[in-house]
Scaffold this motif. Structure first.
Motif, short mmCIF file in Angstrom:
data_model
loop_
_atom_site.label_atom_id
_atom_site.label_comp_id
_atom_site.label_asym_id
_atom_site.label_seq_id
_atom_site.Cartn_x
_atom_site.Cartn_y
_atom_site.Cartn_z
N GLN A 141 -14.89 -3.38 -19.79
CA GLN A 141 -13.61 -3.14 -19.13
C GLN A 141 -13.63 -3.69 -17.70
OE1 GLN A 141 -10.67 -1.51 -20.22
NE2 GLN A 141 -9.83 -2.14 -18.25
N SER A 142 -12.56 -4.39 -17.33
CA SER A 142 -12.44 -4.90 -15.98
C SER A 142 -11.55 -3.98 -15.15
CB SER A 142 -11.84 -6.31 -15.99
OG SER A 142 -12.76 -7.25 -16.51
N TYR A 143 -11.91 -3.80 -13.90
CA TYR A 143 -11.13 -3.01 -12.96
C TYR A 143 -10.88 -3.85 -11.72
CZ TYR A 143 -12.58 0.90 -15.92
OH TYR A 143 -12.80 1.72 -17.00
N TYR A 144 -9.94 -3.37 -10.89
CA TYR A 144 -9.51 -4.13 -9.72
C TYR A 144 -9.53 -3.21 -8.51
CZ TYR A 144 -8.19 -6.98 -13.63
OH TYR A 144 -8.25 -7.69 -14.79
N THR A 145 -9.97 -3.73 -7.37
CA THR A 145 -10.15 -2.89 -6.19
C THR A 145 -9.99 -3.71 -4.92
OG1 THR A 145 -11.66 -1.37 -5.07
CG2 THR A 145 -12.65 -3.26 -6.20
N ARG A 146 -9.62 -3.03 -3.85
CA ARG A 146 -9.61 -3.65 -2.52
C ARG A 146 -10.84 -3.26 -1.73
NH1 ARG A 146 -5.59 -7.47 -0.90
NH2 ARG A 146 -5.81 -6.66 1.23
N ALA A 147 -11.65 -2.39 -2.28
CA ALA A 147 -12.85 -1.92 -1.58
C ALA A 147 -13.98 -2.92 -1.80
CB ALA A 147 -13.25 -0.54 -2.10
N GLY A 148 -14.37 -3.60 -0.73
CA GLY A 148 -15.39 -4.65 -0.83
C GLY A 148 -16.74 -4.26 -0.29
N ASN A 149 -17.07 -2.98 -0.33
CA ASN A 149 -18.40 -2.54 0.12
C ASN A 149 -19.37 -2.66 -1.06
OD1 ASN A 149 -16.72 -0.48 -0.97
ND2 ASN A 149 -18.10 1.12 -0.25
#
Length: 486
Positions: A95-103
């Motif tokens: 499963q692919s997910y999407y995020t703005r958190a780049g840590n």
């Protein structure tokens, strides 16, 4: 009056939801990449065109406006400035997910992962070509001599070019015989240094004009025919000389005519960047400029007072990648002449294609990438999302972090942990690599304003109080009505 009770109750429910949303926003004010929730309401069915039936919650949507960028000095932290999301994959489910958190961080097997261990998706580097004198495809610990390192960004791809050699200063020996491209060990090493400088200069030219038409370089060759050398060189007063550039090369008669011409050839070969041979049958002295594309003036050649026949084949300077490869091949030949091993590796990735979103796991172990034999590297990222691994004085492309956007990002499903998943309403993910810039060693902070959040919380609190008052007022009216009926 009964309707007033229900209207007030619906207002209490709405105010309660507003408090929950505002409280959730405020609690996530320090959450990396968190996006503010915005609640909206709608009035309910009106009765007979008069008063309404209260309020209902319409939706809770994310506000995907840009958050602030915070410097962390952590090379594994990336922030998106602009449109799009990082893509992470759960390898257990696919499963692919999407995020703005780049840590992000690096896992034990070298892959780039987020805090939950989901693998960051992008484009993995590939080896484009290798030039080796020993069929070796990766730099080993024996390649101690740095030769070159360059990043070339062309229209269709970005490549890194790296070259190393084993220690040619320890393996170089005298080569050739007198008069036939003879070189001392010192001049062999000197030629390598000149060709190394030339290679790096041409790499810089390619960096400044990466899309220049590709034309290979050639070498200058000068033929001087001393047809009467045997009769001209007979005693100690006889001399043969010429200028190569501004350097005077002179040889007095020594032993016999052939020995004299051979020693003149050896003196020329001893100059940095030149090789020379003499043909005793034709009397032709051939001077080769070892640096591709370089033309040097050969002037004032004489044998006593006679002038030899001169024939010059000028070098072609070349351009683009073929020019660089010509310089590389010349350097390779010089390194091999010193009994050393040469290795040049080109690796890179294609330019982002707005219509394509081809993804793979990103690995940061340079040994897994087939570029070197040990993993002592440091990571950096460019504003185009390209990841670089630096090992000593060499820098390699490791890959590029991909980003995606959606036709309707408001319809993404919030999964928690700052992750979102695709829905039928959001549309399929599209390549966002040309719609944003990556900020290195930084993270995007929450886009929530504490002052605005507190203001919304107070408004919700006052609305709750007001709706509570409408219920108590309606209750008082009912009590009065019931009392009148008694």
């Amino acid at each position: 009056m009964i309707s007033g009770l229900y209207n007030g109750l619906s207002g209490i429910y709405a105010s309660s939801s507003s408090v929950n949303v505002a409280a959730n926003n405020i609690s996530n004010v320090n959450t990396i990449g968190h996006k503010e929730d915005e609640i909206s309401f709608q009035d309910m069915l009106y009765k007979n065109g008069s008063y309404g039936k209260g309020v209902s919650q319409e939706s809770i949507e994310k506000t995907f406006r840009q958050g602030g960028i915070k410097d962390t000095s952590n090379p594994y932290d990336f922030a998106i400035e602009g449109k799009g999301f990082f893509i992470v994959n759960d390898t257990a489910t696919g499963q692919s997910y999407y995020t703005r958190a780049g840590n992000f961080t690096e896992s034990s097997d070298g892959t780039l992962v987020n805090g939950e261990g989901l693998v960051v998706q992008g484009v993995q580097t590939e080896i484009i070509s290798t030039t080796s004198s020993n069929d070796i495809v990766a730099f080993g610990d024996t390649y101690t001599k740095h030769l070159a390192s360059s990043i070339i960004t062309q229209e269709d791809r970005t490549i890194s070019i790296n070259a190393k050699a084993t220690d040619y200063t320890k393996t170089a020996t005298d080569v050739g015989v007198s008069g036939q491209n003879y070189k001392s060990a010192t001049s062999v090493v000197s030629d390598i240094e000149a060709l190394k400088t030339d290679y790096n200069n041409k790499l810089k030219l390619l960096e400044s004009n990466p899309n220049e038409v590709s034309v290979a370089s050639t070498n200058q060759q000068v033929n001087l025919t001393y047809s009467n050398y045997e009769t001209e060189l007979t005693n100690t007063n006889d001399v043969v000389e010429l200028y190569i550039g501004n350097q005077l090369v002179r040889q007095y008669f020594d032993t016999d005519a052939l020995t004299t011409m051979n020693k003149l050839s050896d003196k020329i070969s001893d100059l940095q960047g030149y090789s020379s041979s003499f043909d005793s049958t034709t009397g032709m002295l051939t001077i080769d400029n070892l640096i591709p594309g370089d033309n040097t003036k050969i002037s004032s050649p004489t044998i006593n007072s006679s002038v030899p026949l001169i024939e010059i084949t000028d070098a072609v300077e070349g351009s683009g990648l073929a020019m660089v490869e010509s310089a590389r091949d010349a350097l390779n030949g010089a390194v091999q002449l010193a009994n050393a091993q040469f290795l040049d590796i080109q690796n890179g990735i294609p330019a982002p294609n707005q219509a394509s979103l081809s993804l793979s796991d990103i690995n940061l172990k340079i040994t897994n990438l087939g570029l070197a034999s040990y993993n002592d590297t440091s990571l950096s990222v460019g504003n185009d999302g390209i990841l670089y691994l630096t090992q000593g004085t060499n820098t390699y492309i490791a890959g590029r972090v991909s980003t995606a956007y959606f036709p309707d990002e408001q319809s993404l499903k919030a999964e928690g942990s700052n992750l979102y998943s695709e829905t039928s309403a959001s549309g399929e993910p599209k390549n966002a690599d040309l719609l944003n810039e990556m900020v290195a060693s930084s993270v995007e902070v929450s886009n929530i304003s504490v002052s605005t959040g507190l203001q919304k919380l107070l408004i919700a609190q006052r609305a709750f109080e007001a709706n509570s008052k409408s219920i108590t007022t309606s209750d008082d009216f009912l009590k009065t009505a019931i009392a009148l009926m008694r």
